[in-house]
Design a protein around this motif. Structure first.
Motif, PDB file in Angstrom:
ATOM      1  N   GLY A 130       0.797  -1.219   0.000  1.00 20.48           N
ATOM      2  CA  GLY A 130       0.000   0.000   0.000  1.00 20.48           C
ATOM      3  C   GLY A 130       0.825   1.262   0.000  1.00 20.48           C
ATOM      4  N   SER A 131       2.095   1.161  -0.398  1.00 22.36           N
ATOM      5  CA  SER A 131       2.972   2.338  -0.325  1.00 22.36           C
ATOM      6  C   SER A 131       2.685   3.357  -1.418  1.00 22.36           C
ATOM      7  CB  SER A 131       4.439   1.912  -0.397  1.00 22.36           C
ATOM      8  OG  SER A 131       4.721   1.258  -1.627  1.00 22.36           O
ATOM      9  N   THR A 139       3.862   8.318   0.978  1.00 23.78           N
ATOM     10  CA  THR A 139       2.787   7.368   1.263  1.00 23.78           C
ATOM     11  C   THR A 139       1.662   8.042   2.038  1.00 23.78           C
ATOM     12  OG1 THR A 139       4.288   5.484   1.276  1.00 23.78           O
ATOM     13  CG2 THR A 139       2.229   5.226   2.474  1.00 23.78           C
ATOM     14  N   SER A 140       0.420   7.675   1.707  1.00 27.29           N
ATOM     15  CA  SER A 140      -0.746   8.211   2.408  1.00 27.29           C
ATOM     16  C   SER A 140      -0.661   7.910   3.899  1.00 27.29           C
ATOM     17  CB  SER A 140      -2.026   7.601   1.830  1.00 27.29           C
ATOM     18  OG  SER A 140      -3.146   7.945   2.624  1.00 27.29           O
ATOM     19  N   PRO A 194      -3.811   1.484   6.573  1.00 27.51           N
ATOM     20  CA  PRO A 194      -2.909   0.601   7.331  1.00 27.51           C
ATOM     21  C   PRO A 194      -1.509   1.191   7.477  1.00 27.51           C
ATOM     22  CG  PRO A 194      -4.051  -0.601   5.578  1.00 27.51           C
ATOM     23  CD  PRO A 194      -4.294   0.847   5.341  1.00 27.51           C
ATOM     24  N   LYS A 195      -0.830   0.779   8.558  1.00 26.01           N
ATOM     25  CA  LYS A 195       0.559   1.149   8.770  1.00 26.01           C
ATOM     26  C   LYS A 195       1.464   0.168   8.021  1.00 26.01           C
ATOM     27  CE  LYS A 195      -0.934   4.317  11.518  1.00 26.01           C
ATOM     28  NZ  LYS A 195      -0.990   5.740  11.050  1.00 26.01           N
ATOM     29  N   VAL A 196       2.763   0.433   8.054  1.00 23.40           N
ATOM     30  CA  VAL A 196       3.726  -0.329   7.265  1.00 23.40           C
ATOM     31  C   VAL A 196       4.577  -1.218   8.164  1.00 23.40           C
ATOM     32  CG1 VAL A 196       5.535  -0.213   5.503  1.00 23.40           C
ATOM     33  CG2 VAL A 196       3.849   1.645   5.701  1.00 23.40           C
ATOM     34  N   PHE A 197       4.772  -2.454   7.735  1.00 25.50           N
ATOM     35  CA  PHE A 197       5.741  -3.354   8.346  1.00 25.50           C
ATOM     36  C   PHE A 197       6.748  -3.726   7.258  1.00 25.50           C
ATOM     37  CE2 PHE A 197       6.416  -7.950  10.042  1.00 25.50           C
ATOM     38  CZ  PHE A 197       7.657  -7.617  10.521  1.00 25.50           C
ATOM     39  N   LEU A 212      12.980   5.217   6.904  1.00 27.26           N
ATOM     40  CA  LEU A 212      11.911   4.626   7.715  1.00 27.26           C
ATOM     41  C   LEU A 212      11.764   5.376   9.034  1.00 27.26           C
ATOM     42  CD1 LEU A 212      12.491   0.776   7.259  1.00 27.26           C
ATOM     43  CD2 LEU A 212      11.314   2.396   5.745  1.00 27.26           C
ATOM     44  N   GLU A 213      12.906   5.744   9.618  1.00 28.09           N
ATOM     45  CA  GLU A 213      12.892   6.430  10.915  1.00 28.09           C
ATOM     46  C   GLU A 213      12.158   7.759  10.835  1.00 28.09           C
ATOM     47  OE1 GLU A 213      16.255   6.787  14.246  1.00 28.09           O
ATOM     48  OE2 GLU A 213      16.730   7.931  12.445  1.00 28.09           O
TER      49      GLU A 213
END
Length: 299
Positions: A52-53, A85-86, A90-93, A123-124
């Motif tokens: 979903g990125s 990314t919106s 959902p969040k990202v893993f 990512l941070e």
């Protein structure tokens, strides 16, 4: 699974790299698992395989799984992937990331670790949407290699960490830290990646500025932190550098610490100070603080 007693399970991923054109039934099957798990265990977070990125998912999920294996140059350029990314949904893993190219005989070089460091910095600074990340794979038995690179290499009587292993130690305090905005102003900005966090150990508060220099040139910067509410204690401040003589240097059983972080005192630590980034390096400045406010780091 070897646990006779109940244990807490927070996440369930449905599938592994199953959401692509070669597996057209994944989403239909996923929804059956999603609905059944959600009904029986409403607190468990469910992870979709679909990415979903770049565009929103068309099915419910708490997180989505993101895997990335690229060359070092390409992974460095992917550091801003989640900046666009919106923030809804959902969040990202990021459950698998590494520099990996089919046919590459490298077992983990400094250059690879620097590209991965830049990607992790990305990512941070986007931790509002990226909730978890893990390197893949973690361990490899040197007598039974099926994949390269790996973070930790072992045999029956010895072990060593690759440069990628040492790189990840720079992020040990990132979980739960406060992220601060960073502005880069350099003619070499295209080969740099940077972040700033404040974190606390048992006694002290630190401003940590991490900078990757992914290029062949020495870069001189002025580091300026605005918003400090107390002075910088030079006696407790430090700088740590991960680099080597050549960008393709690797660790081995014969030379397990050829590429490793080197920590030293930082007598020049201040709200504004000069910094020199050697070619192909990852540098972390830990400035010991008494207190802090709304910080902005300029470079």
């Amino acid at each position: 699974m070897g646990h006779p007693e109940r244990f807490q399970l927070k996440y369930v991923a449905v599938g592994n790299e199953d959401c692509d054109n070669t597996k057209p039934f994944y989403q239909g099957h996923y929804l059956k698992f999603y609905n059944a798990i959600r009904e029986a265990y409403p607190d468990i977070q469910i992870i979709s395989n679909c990415d979903g990125s770049s565009e929103p998912l068309d099915h419910p999920a708490d997180l989505y799984d993101f895997h990335i294996y690229n060359s070092a140059d390409d992974l460095f350029l992917k550091k801003d992937t989640f900046s666009r990314t919106s923030r809804t949904g959902p969040k990202v893993f990021v459950s698998e990331y590494a520099v990996h190219v089919d046919g590459d005989t490298s077992k983990g070089s400094l250059q690879a670790s620097l590209a991965e460091a830049a990607f992790l910095i990305g990512l941070e600074v986007n931790s509002d949407i990226v909730h978890m990340a893990s390197y893949a794979p973690l361990f490899v038995n040197d007598n039974d290699r099926k994949w390269t690179p790996d973070a930790i290499v072992f045999n029956s009587w010895q072990q060593y960490g690759t440069p990628s292993y040492w790189m990840q130690t720079f992020f040990g305090e990132s979980s739960g830290a406060v992220i601060h905005p960073v502005r880069l102003n350099s003619s070499y900005s295209g080969s740099l990646a940077a972040s700033a966090i404040t974190w606390r150990d048992n006694e002290d508060i630190f401003l940590r500025i991490k900078i990757v220099n992914f290029g062949p040139n020495t870069v001189n910067l002025t580091l300026s932190a605005t918003g400090l509410e107390a002075g910088v204690d030079t006696s407790r401040s430090a700088v740590t550098v991960l680099t080597s003589n050549y960008s393709l240097d690797e660790n081995s059983f014969d030379d397990p610490l050829k590429v490793k972080p080197v920590k030293s005192g930082l007598a020049s630590a201040a709200e504004e100070m000069q910094a020199m980034l050697v070619p192909y390096s990852f540098t972390s400045y830990d400035l010991a603080l008494d207190e802090y406010g709304e910080l902005v780091a300029d470079m």
